[in-house]
Design an enzyme around this catalytic site. Sequence first.
Site, PDB file in Angstrom:
ATOM      1  N   LYS A 278      -3.375  -4.157   8.511  1.00 33.04           N
ATOM      2  CA  LYS A 278      -3.381  -2.857   9.059  1.00 33.04           C
ATOM      3  C   LYS A 278      -4.053  -3.028  10.359  1.00 33.04           C
ATOM      4  O   LYS A 278      -4.583  -3.815  10.584  1.00 33.04           O
ATOM      5  CB  LYS A 278      -4.280  -1.980   8.351  1.00 33.04           C
ATOM      6  CG  LYS A 278      -3.753  -1.610   6.643  1.00 33.04           C
ATOM      7  CD  LYS A 278      -5.045  -0.776   5.975  1.00 33.04           C
ATOM      8  CE  LYS A 278      -4.659  -0.297   4.757  1.00 33.04           C
ATOM      9  NZ  LYS A 278      -3.485   0.598   4.762  1.00 33.04           N
ATOM     10  N   ARG A 352       0.033   0.208  -5.956  1.00 32.58           N
ATOM     11  CA  ARG A 352       1.053   0.514  -7.048  1.00 32.58           C
ATOM     12  C   ARG A 352       1.259  -1.017  -7.872  1.00 32.58           C
ATOM     13  O   ARG A 352       1.703  -0.965  -8.980  1.00 32.58           O
ATOM     14  CB  ARG A 352       2.328   0.758  -6.283  1.00 32.58           C
ATOM     15  CG  ARG A 352       2.980   0.156  -5.258  1.00 32.58           C
ATOM     16  CD  ARG A 352       4.170   0.738  -4.634  1.00 32.58           C
ATOM     17  NE  ARG A 352       3.328   1.870  -3.406  1.00 32.58           N
ATOM     18  CZ  ARG A 352       3.848   2.238  -2.555  1.00 32.58           C
ATOM     19  NH1 ARG A 352       5.433   2.520  -2.463  1.00 32.58           N
ATOM     20  NH2 ARG A 352       3.435   2.923  -1.686  1.00 32.58           N
TER      21      ARG A 352
HETATM   22  N1  BES Z   1      -4.790   2.534   0.403  1.00 30.64           N
HETATM   23  C1  BES Z   1      -3.743   2.446   1.250  1.00 30.64           C
HETATM   24  C2  BES Z   1      -3.611   4.038   1.236  1.00 30.64           C
HETATM   25  C3  BES Z   1      -4.182   4.807   2.494  1.00 30.64           C
HETATM   26  C4  BES Z   1      -3.877   4.778   3.741  1.00 30.64           C
HETATM   27  C5  BES Z   1      -5.091   5.701   1.724  1.00 30.64           C
HETATM   28  C6  BES Z   1      -4.738   5.474   4.649  1.00 30.64           C
HETATM   29  C7  BES Z   1      -5.766   6.636   2.957  1.00 30.64           C
HETATM   30  C8  BES Z   1      -5.760   6.141   4.041  1.00 30.64           C
HETATM   31  C9  BES Z   1      -2.306   1.989   0.411  1.00 30.64           C
HETATM   32  O1  BES Z   1      -2.778   0.953   0.108  1.00 30.64           O
HETATM   33  C10 BES Z   1      -1.508   1.921   1.475  1.00 30.64           C
HETATM   34  O2  BES Z   1      -1.790   0.864   2.373  1.00 30.64           O
HETATM   35  N2  BES Z   1      -0.063   2.421   1.474  1.00 30.64           N
HETATM   36  C11 BES Z   1       0.806   2.290   2.512  1.00 30.64           C
HETATM   37  C12 BES Z   1       2.006   2.242   1.895  1.00 30.64           C
HETATM   38  C13 BES Z   1       3.074   1.807   2.667  1.00 30.64           C
HETATM   39  C14 BES Z   1       2.857   0.331   3.244  1.00 30.64           C
HETATM   40  C15 BES Z   1       4.419   2.192   2.052  1.00 30.64           C
HETATM   41  C16 BES Z   1       0.518   3.632   3.228  1.00 30.64           C
HETATM   42  O3  BES Z   1       0.292   4.431   3.070  1.00 30.64           O
HETATM   43  O4  BES Z   1       0.702   3.261   4.697  1.00 30.64           O
HETATM   44 MN    MN Z   2      -2.684  -0.735   1.200  1.00 30.55          MN
END
Ligand code: BES
Ligand code: MN
Length: 495
Positions: A278, A352
């Site tokens: 990230k 997931r």
């Molecule tokens: N934990 C995150 C989701 C999240 C992101 C929650 C920002 C709250 C704020 C999750 O594991 C994630 O990173 N999801 C990705 C999925 C994508 C790579 C398909 C996302 O939402 O960017």
């Molecule tokens: Mn994630």
Amino acid sequence: MEFITKVGTADALRTDCIAVGVYTDGELTAAAKRIDAASRGAVRAAVKSGDVTGKRGTTLLLRDVAGVAAPRVLLVGLGKAAEFNDRAYAEAVRAAVKGAGSGTRELAIAATDWEVKERDGAWYARTLAIAAREVAFRSDELKSKRDDNQAVPARVALALAEAGAQRAASAGLAEGAAIANGMDLAKRLGNLPGNVCTPRYLGEQAVKLAREFKLGVEVMDERKIEKLGMGSFLSVGRGSDQPPRLIVLKYQGAAKGAAPYVLVGKGITFDSGGISIKPSANMDEMKFDMCGAAAVFGTLRALAELKAKINVIGIVPACENLPSGRANKPGDIVKSMSGQTIEILNTDAEGRLILCDALTYAERFKPAAVVDIATLTGACVVALGNVNSGLFATDDRLADDLARAGKTMLDPAWRLPLDDDYQEQLKSNFADMANIGTPGNAGAVIAACFLSRYAKAYPWAHLDIAGTAWKSGAAKGATGRPVPLLTKFLLERAG
Ligand code: BES
Ligand code: MN
Ligand code: ZN
């Protein structure tokens, strides 16, 4: 903070501070009228002077009002009478608790004449307790000095005009206090940093909760998880030096044979994204990526305290998502406990990958229904913001009941679709499915569709709490949601 009921008229009630409501335009509630009459016009005088506007969220503290038994009278602004509603009610309670004055040990709130449509006596009491406790919550266990800049009353009383209302009110207060205890647990765990709240720590907290409330508990280590065949879950944790845990908590409040409700909570104790790392801005907030797990613990705590007549099992897959030489790489293919294989195209779509194995594990309990709770997608925040949690379900009654519970509890969830046509996005050329769809295209739905492939054996719902589990900015912190929604839903199912 303790909750009681007190019967009597506002002017005669013996307490440190009596809070009464005033609407804008100077319209007084019944209790404010009593105070006004007893004091020969003190309330109307305060309105006339301009010191009281009745605006939502405002308060004015009066001392030694003639003819009133309590040494303090708190005038609480309720806004326009025609616009007063359930959310305004909770806001007014919070304002009253904040405005009570530091000398107030017991605050009595004449809140039952703050009229909210279609709500019963238990609702007034329950909502009051939860709102009052929200003001009292502190997150200072890792500070060298306690945050005691704002004292709150030790006792809050719901002032009732008639003794007949006492039973429902007392039951509502007890329910509210138990839910607040569950929310506080969820907030506390959510706020703890990743270096403290590790998978092992979550396991220890589960054991502690189980001891306190006589729950069944099992905390499984990496070897046991491997034996179960949870190749997908294990692959996520492998990039970290912190070993994963699979936590199972069992609350038995109904007959042994009664089919349990299963709650599955995402327990990523820190989500760096892994190799698909990230951006660094606000990455600290990914310590909140175990708020689904925290909500499971909090809900079980509330139900156990209330001795709810229902069987509930909590399942928490807990691990850390970090990059390393052992971490998942884009393109890696893993085998889930269900036998289905997954091509990991983005290691940041890890929630997931741990939930799918927990959903398969849930089958062994022959559940009445399974609800998973997860800070799953940024896309859900784009769709619904910080107001509604995303709600997905394969069962309409389950979806309706969860949505209704959320609305009642001021912890709303909004249903989003799960049409088969979305499933096409998960096609992989090399495995049974990919773990992501097309970037920027219904991301919250695609994540739910992925999970649905592992939840075919029972009625299933999924709550995406990415936007509702915590607040950012100056008020940064876990919210304790959706403990109120889940607890109410399960209390209703308990009958
Ligand atoms: N934990 C995150 C989701 C999240 C992101 C929650 C920002 C709250 C704020 C999750 O594991 C994630 O990173 N999801 C990705 C999925 C994508 C790579 C398909 C996302 O939402 O960017
Ligand atoms: Mn994630
Ligand atoms: Zn995550």
